[in-house]
Enzyme design. Structure first.
Site, short mmCIF file in Angstrom:
data_model
loop_
_atom_site.label_atom_id
_atom_site.label_comp_id
_atom_site.label_asym_id
_atom_site.label_seq_id
_atom_site.Cartn_x
_atom_site.Cartn_y
_atom_site.Cartn_z
N ARG A 183 0.84 -1.22 0.00
CA ARG A 183 0.00 0.00 0.00
C ARG A 183 0.87 1.26 0.00
O ARG A 183 1.88 1.36 0.69
CB ARG A 183 -0.90 0.03 1.23
CG ARG A 183 -1.64 1.38 1.32
CD ARG A 183 -2.74 1.42 2.33
NE ARG A 183 -2.36 0.89 3.61
CZ ARG A 183 -3.22 0.59 4.57
NH1 ARG A 183 -4.51 0.75 4.37
NH2 ARG A 183 -2.81 0.11 5.72
N ARG B 111 -0.61 -5.99 14.00
CA ARG B 111 -1.98 -5.56 13.67
C ARG B 111 -2.87 -6.75 13.35
O ARG B 111 -4.04 -6.77 13.73
CB ARG B 111 -1.94 -4.59 12.48
CG ARG B 111 -1.40 -3.21 12.86
CD ARG B 111 -0.98 -2.43 11.65
NE ARG B 111 -2.09 -2.08 10.79
CZ ARG B 111 -1.95 -1.78 9.50
NH1 ARG B 111 -0.74 -1.78 8.95
NH2 ARG B 111 -2.99 -1.46 8.78
P1 AP5 Z 1 -7.37 -0.19 2.29
O1 AP5 Z 1 -8.65 0.15 1.65
O2 AP5 Z 1 -6.45 0.92 2.68
O3 AP5 Z 1 -7.61 -1.20 3.52
P2 AP5 Z 1 -8.18 -0.93 4.97
O4 AP5 Z 1 -9.09 -2.06 5.30
O5 AP5 Z 1 -8.73 0.46 5.08
O6 AP5 Z 1 -6.83 -1.10 5.77
P3 AP5 Z 1 -6.19 -0.28 6.96
O7 AP5 Z 1 -4.81 -0.82 7.11
O8 AP5 Z 1 -6.32 1.20 6.77
O9 AP5 Z 1 -7.04 -0.73 8.14
P4 AP5 Z 1 -6.64 -0.70 9.58
O10 AP5 Z 1 -7.93 -1.05 10.20
O11 AP5 Z 1 -5.47 -1.51 9.98
O12 AP5 Z 1 -6.07 0.79 9.76
P5 AP5 Z 1 -6.69 2.10 10.42
O13 AP5 Z 1 -6.20 3.23 9.64
O14 AP5 Z 1 -8.13 1.94 10.69
O15 AP5 Z 1 -6.59 -1.20 1.30
C1 AP5 Z 1 -5.33 -1.75 1.64
C2 AP5 Z 1 -4.53 -1.99 0.35
O16 AP5 Z 1 -5.21 -2.97 -0.44
C3 AP5 Z 1 -4.38 -0.74 -0.55
O17 AP5 Z 1 -3.12 -0.74 -1.15
C4 AP5 Z 1 -5.50 -0.91 -1.60
O18 AP5 Z 1 -5.15 -0.29 -2.84
C5 AP5 Z 1 -5.53 -2.43 -1.73
N1 AP5 Z 1 -6.89 -2.92 -2.08
C6 AP5 Z 1 -8.08 -2.47 -1.58
N2 AP5 Z 1 -9.11 -3.14 -2.14
C7 AP5 Z 1 -8.54 -4.06 -2.98
C8 AP5 Z 1 -9.07 -5.07 -3.85
N3 AP5 Z 1 -10.39 -5.28 -3.96
N4 AP5 Z 1 -8.19 -5.83 -4.55
C9 AP5 Z 1 -6.84 -5.64 -4.45
N5 AP5 Z 1 -6.29 -4.69 -3.67
C10 AP5 Z 1 -7.12 -3.91 -2.94
O19 AP5 Z 1 -5.97 2.05 11.85
C11 AP5 Z 1 -4.59 2.27 11.99
C12 AP5 Z 1 -4.24 2.24 13.47
O20 AP5 Z 1 -4.94 3.29 14.17
C13 AP5 Z 1 -4.58 0.97 14.24
O21 AP5 Z 1 -3.60 -0.05 14.09
C14 AP5 Z 1 -4.66 1.50 15.68
O22 AP5 Z 1 -3.36 1.70 16.22
C15 AP5 Z 1 -5.31 2.86 15.48
N6 AP5 Z 1 -6.78 2.77 15.55
C16 AP5 Z 1 -7.66 2.99 14.54
N7 AP5 Z 1 -8.91 2.79 14.97
C17 AP5 Z 1 -8.83 2.45 16.29
C18 AP5 Z 1 -9.79 2.08 17.26
N8 AP5 Z 1 -11.11 2.05 16.98
N9 AP5 Z 1 -9.36 1.76 18.51
C19 AP5 Z 1 -8.04 1.81 18.81
N10 AP5 Z 1 -7.07 2.12 17.93
C20 AP5 Z 1 -7.47 2.43 16.66
#
Ligand code: AP5
Length: 212
Positions: free
Chosen positions: A126, A170
């Site tokens: 990504r 994660r």
């Molecule tokens: P993408 O769409 O970016 O995936 P995503 O599910 O949004 O993945 P994230 O890594 O952003 O989710 P996350 O939950 O770990 O992170 P967040 O930011 O919430 O796609 C990923 C990749 O795949 C991209 O390159 C895309 O192009 C590709 N792709 C997408 N669809 C595809 C398809 N159909 N086919 C092929 N490729 C595809 O959280 C980050 C951190 O914040 C956490 O680790 C934690 O520390 C903190 N945090 C966030 N929310 C909380 C909470 N509620 N409580 C506590 N800590 C939190």
């Protein structure tokens, strides 16, 4: 209808949310994006969040819940997508209380299923645009000529938590804390499980169908 979009890191929640915002004009509440914005602004919340996020761990529930409460109040009566919240059962229970406070409800909890082997490939490949947040992938969706297709910026970067050690943590945190939410929302008759594999547009068709 207001929805939850949940699934493992890399399942495509952000990608599908962007399509829902663009085509159905829904409001996107991503706790990950809110924390990244706070980090960019070098706020106290941002510094605290960064110390957890860089290691792939969850930011403490109390801080996260307060942040979502403020956001829900701020957006008024727009239809919203909650992406990345709740992430454990304690947050899901807190969300039920928050929703009552603002007199809102969740219609469906959409779970995007993608196999573990695909998740690592998606996360490690990504890339993002620092200027507008557009999401790319080094092989599946590279930015044309190294520049953002959306805004033209050449500042394309890799998230610190998309490095191998943080990815492993994660995915473990997801298995232990977030996967049990399937049962939570199934018991509430709100769970819809969707196949998150295949092309983005194909996944989006399934998301849209689930909303109708
Ligand atoms: P993408 O769409 O970016 O995936 P995503 O599910 O949004 O993945 P994230 O890594 O952003 O989710 P996350 O939950 O770990 O992170 P967040 O930011 O919430 O796609 C990923 C990749 O795949 C991209 O390159 C895309 O192009 C590709 N792709 C997408 N669809 C595809 C398809 N159909 N086919 C092929 N490729 C595809 O959280 C980050 C951190 O914040 C956490 O680790 C934690 O520390 C903190 N945090 C966030 N929310 C909380 C909470 N509620 N409580 C506590 N800590 C939190």
């Amino acid at each position: 209808m207001n929805i939850l979009l949940f699934g493992a890191p890399g399942a495509g929640k952000g990608t599908q949310s962007a399509l829902l915002v663009e085509r159905l004009k829904m409001h996107h509440i991503s706790t990950g994006d809110l924390f990244r914005r706070a980090i960019k602004g070098q706020t106290e919340l941002g510094m605290l969040a960064k110390s957890y996020m860089d290691k792939g761990q969850l930011v403490p529930d109390s801080v996260t819940i307060d942040m979502v409460r403020e956001e829900l109040k701020r957006i008024g009566d727009k239809d919203f997508i909650l992406d990345g919240f709740p992430r454990n059962v304690a947050q899901a229970e807190a969300l039920d209380v928050l929703l009552k406070e603002v007199n809102r409800d969740i219609g469906k909890a959409l779970f995007l299923h993608v196999p573990m082997s695909d998740l690592v490939e998606r996360l490690s490949g990504r890339r993002l645009c620092r200027a507008c947040g557009a999401v790319y992938h080094v092989t599946a969706k590279p930015p044309t000529g190294g520049k953002c297709d959306n805004c033209g910026s050449a500042d394309i970067y890799q998230r610190d938590d998309d490095k191998p050690e943080a990815i492993t943590t994660r995915l473990q945190v997801y298995e232990n804390s977030t996967a049990p939410l399937k049962e939570y929302y199934s018991n509430k008759k709100k769970l819809v499980e969707l196949d998150g594999r295949g092309k983005e547009e194909g996944v989006f068709d399934r998301v849209k169908a689930a909303l109708s």
